[in-house]
Design a protein around this motif. Sequence first.
Motif, short mmCIF file in Angstrom:
data_model
loop_
_atom_site.label_atom_id
_atom_site.label_comp_id
_atom_site.label_asym_id
_atom_site.label_seq_id
_atom_site.Cartn_x
_atom_site.Cartn_y
_atom_site.Cartn_z
N ARG A 13 0.58 -0.76 0.20
CA ARG A 13 -0.02 -0.10 -0.14
C ARG A 13 1.12 1.08 0.03
O ARG A 13 0.37 2.10 -0.91
N THR A 14 2.22 0.95 0.70
CA THR A 14 3.02 1.95 0.61
C THR A 14 3.54 2.82 -0.26
O THR A 14 4.40 3.49 -0.56
N ALA A 15 3.71 1.66 -1.09
CA ALA A 15 4.18 0.81 -2.08
C ALA A 15 3.37 2.16 -3.23
O ALA A 15 3.96 3.02 -4.31
N VAL A 16 2.22 1.27 -3.36
CA VAL A 16 1.71 2.50 -4.68
C VAL A 16 1.29 3.13 -4.38
O VAL A 16 0.59 4.81 -5.21
N LEU A 17 1.12 4.16 -3.07
CA LEU A 17 0.77 5.44 -1.77
C LEU A 17 2.31 6.57 -2.87
O LEU A 17 0.97 7.85 -3.00
N GLU A 18 3.09 6.28 -3.07
CA GLU A 18 4.31 6.77 -3.33
C GLU A 18 4.96 6.97 -4.78
O GLU A 18 5.65 7.16 -5.37
N SER A 19 4.03 5.85 -5.52
CA SER A 19 4.50 5.18 -6.93
C SER A 19 4.42 6.96 -7.39
O SER A 19 3.26 7.37 -7.27
N ARG A 20 5.02 6.50 -8.71
CA ARG A 20 5.46 7.95 -10.30
C ARG A 20 5.68 6.97 -11.35
O ARG A 20 5.69 6.30 -12.12
N TYR A 21 4.47 8.21 -12.10
CA TYR A 21 4.64 7.05 -13.30
C TYR A 21 5.45 7.31 -14.45
O TYR A 21 5.93 8.56 -14.55
N LEU A 22 6.06 6.61 -14.94
CA LEU A 22 7.64 7.01 -15.55
C LEU A 22 7.41 6.34 -16.46
O LEU A 22 7.92 7.30 -17.47
N TRP A 71 4.75 9.68 4.38
CA TRP A 71 3.66 8.77 4.42
C TRP A 71 2.25 9.14 4.54
O TRP A 71 1.11 8.98 3.78
N ILE A 72 1.72 9.41 5.45
CA ILE A 72 1.26 9.54 6.50
C ILE A 72 0.38 10.74 6.40
O ILE A 72 -1.10 10.87 5.75
N ALA A 73 0.97 11.59 6.22
CA ALA A 73 0.57 12.91 5.84
C ALA A 73 -0.02 13.00 4.09
O ALA A 73 -1.29 13.94 3.99
N LYS A 74 0.33 12.26 2.98
CA LYS A 74 0.04 12.43 2.50
C LYS A 74 -1.33 11.31 2.27
O LYS A 74 -1.99 11.46 1.17
N TYR A 75 -1.21 10.51 2.57
CA TYR A 75 -2.21 8.91 3.01
C TYR A 75 -3.86 9.71 3.52
O TYR A 75 -4.43 9.68 3.52
N LEU A 76 -3.46 11.12 4.61
CA LEU A 76 -4.44 11.43 4.86
C LEU A 76 -5.18 13.08 4.67
O LEU A 76 -5.90 13.03 4.17
N TYR A 77 -4.21 13.35 3.54
CA TYR A 77 -4.27 14.99 3.40
C TYR A 77 -4.30 14.66 1.62
O TYR A 77 -4.31 15.92 1.13
N ARG A 78 -3.61 13.59 0.57
CA ARG A 78 -3.67 13.54 -0.61
C ARG A 78 -2.72 14.49 -1.36
O ARG A 78 -3.21 15.25 -1.75
N VAL A 79 -1.50 15.75 -0.49
CA VAL A 79 -0.89 15.75 -1.26
C VAL A 79 0.44 14.92 -1.70
O VAL A 79 1.16 14.01 -1.41
#
Length: 946
Positions: free
Chosen positions: A183-192, A259-267
Amino acid sequence: MLSARAAAPAPAPAIRNKRAIISRRKLSGDLEELLATHGTGEGLRPALIAALRGTLAAGRAEIRARFDAEGSGESCVRETCYLADRLVGTLADFTVQHIFPSANPTAGEIFDIVATGGYGRGELAPCSDIDLLFLLPYKRTPRVEQVVEYMLYILWDLGLKVGHAVRSVDECIRQSKADVTIRTAVLESRYLWGPGKLFGELRRRFDKEVVAGSGPEFVEAKLAERDNRHLKMGDSRYVLEPNLKDGKGGLRDLQTLFWIAKYLYRVEGVDELVGKKVLTPEEAQRFAKAQNFLWTARCHLHYLTGRLEDRLTFDVQSEIGARMGYTEHAGTKGVERFMKHYFLVAKDVGDLTRIFCAALEAESKRPPKFNILRLAALARRKDVDGFIVDGERLNARDERQFKDNPIDMIRLFHTAQQHDIDIHPAALRAITRSLSAIGPKLRADPEANRLFLDMLTGRKDPEITLRRMNEAGVLARFIPDFGRVVAQMQYDMYHVFTVDEHTLFALGILHKIEAGELKDELPLCSDVIHKVVSRRALYVALLLHDIAKGRGGDHSVLGARVAEKLCPRLGLTAEETETVAWLVRWHLAMSFTAFKRDLEDEKTVRDFVSLVQSPERLRLLLVLTVADIRAVGPQRWNNWKATLLRELYNRSEELMSGGMSGEGRVRRIQAAQAALRAELTDFDDAAFDAHLTLGYPAYWLAFDAETLAHHARLVRDAEREQRPLTVDTRIDRGRAVTEVTIYATDHHGLFSRLAGALAACGADIVDARIFTMTNGMALDVFSVQDAAGGGAFESGDKLAKLSVMIERVLSGHLKPLQELATRRTTASSRTRVFHVPPRVLIDNNASTTHTVIEVNGRDRPGLLYDLTRALSNLTLQISSAKISTFGEKAIDVFYVKDVFGLKVTHEAKLAKIKERLLHALADPAGDVPPPAAVKRTRRRPETAEG
């Protein structure tokens, strides 16, 4: 299929002159030329790899040159990521269009390539792994498998470390729900690379099906993951060789926050958290500065070692510190300044992750408005000493409370301690923003000082409270002298923690001693502490004992001066202030005497008692010394040190009470012999009386009755069988040593040859006691540990080898020097990065009968053999030895006499001793002893302890 050139987002604008790193157009043109030259035949692959390898090498060289010139880790990781992006994208284009072309690919053959992990965040250290996700619409097709396999083998042939996964969008969603790591890997995934449609679908479904409503679960899982990682890494950010990535206060902690901030706030970036009111601009700046420092150090580490490495080991710390511009300043080594900055950054990271992860956790668990449970919680709020209880944690009334009333920053911790309640993260954040309000006025406030002294010396554990104050920055502001040792390290292998961390640990140990929690381990201290009258002075002295470290002078003397000024401010009486200053000044005296002097020498004890003077100070010094040593680090305390300190305490107490006269010593010897008689039930009276004639007085007081009985049987059997040499080994698990007892014909140089034999078979000598019996035999007792892994020699083959080695050396069939040469070349190089100035101190005042020689130098295999061989070659008799090792530093003390049995007093002879020992201290691998004058003054008590 669309190429990544058309679909990829624009690179980060901060990367300047991108084409100097890699020109995708040029690389694509080069590959087209290769295709025209070789076609798709066998010759294409090696030519393709060579072209890509050349591009990769050129790009890395450009990035390295920029890094060396500018030293920005943040730029380095982004530029390295950019190089990888362009390389992977170009290879994907080439593979799809030319190696496995398809004029009209089916829907199942269209896929995206996604960057995950740190690479997904756009951060790639020079030697880090590249994590790729090949994102499919549904099941794999043969053509997709061919493309993936071809690309991966090319990338691996380039020497890149590539981790990969091949999954459909459905698989990613399903596995993200089940596994927080994925889940964390997908959270910070980036289009390549690719059309981007599948990646867009993945992000939309991930937000809707995985993230929505799962914030509390994710926060709890990531914080638990962080805590487990900290435990594995030692659960302290103040360790000798920290891990820049996974250690406490490292990069992973910053990533957890994001990770936590991005998950909660979608930044997508930390700066966006400012707009979301999660971070203040100042906190976002602290985040960025800490991250850049850690990235810079990590990039230097990768370039220096040439591999994926995250540990700042001893052998790289100095070089990295120098590369980052840390030079010697005001008597502080450049490496110590670098590591202090590292620890301060790690502390900063700890502040951010602790405060803001907790704040985000609280935010994610907050029930909606008008929720019945929420209303009940509001109803339970109550005031406690001017603060409110919010969610079972102590909070400020409002954001301005600490700025308007700075004393409340002290009172908050006092109240939390008194009521055993945790502090709300919002209150900690408010304190961080109000630290500037702690100034001279608050420091002089009698009430603020009363509260602080009550926290330090009250009946509740001060370690927890002071640690909270230290983490929040309050302790350093309230006591600026303490602030100077926050993150202060000592560059050696003995002191495990920074000065502030060591001090806090020591206070926690002192509390445990007083509370009776260490009664089984420390029976004497646990009894003595309840006889102490100056209890407040003891706690304050322990807080201040190392407060002057790092100032370029004797920290004991300088610390006493700090105590004389600070104690009245804290509210201590003049008598208490004098006691604290004395304890700080002499806090090393007891360990110095116990570990470096012969306690059987009556003058040793008399000199110590003349310094201590009173039973109260003796009690205070014992407890302080034990707490100090135990807090140095794991395994620094052992039963042998406990025995020596207990012996010194008992003999000093006896002398103060009028004992230890000649008659008193006779009584002690008689008592020891009576206890021995009770043990030796297998000896008749004649045999026992004969045995008593063998030992000189000092021998009977050197061991307990059980050991004396063991010696008696060993001597009886050796004499009965007329053995010229007896070697006996016993494992002492309490002290983690093997006790080697040797009974042999005494002769000049025996001790040196025994030391050489033990060193040659891989034994480190941690203690040696030497006795010559009245029958001309030597009874020498060595305590040894396994040099390879520490601990006792336990295996039968090692014990057998040890006995054989001793016999061969004493018989002349083996030369220790030859064996030691092999050990020295294979010994660990970790200690070689430390410079220990060789030093020889000769003292003719410490003993009435012997010349005392103290030798300091860097430890190595066979050092004791080299030293004792030098003394033997000078025709000196070694009567006893104190062997100590503090990390990489060896401190050995020898009691010697000349050939006539007298002290050595002739100036030329003393100079010769100095010269020979300095030569022996010089490491055969390259150390050169500096010239130095002979010192024969009575040296102040100083030791590596504490």
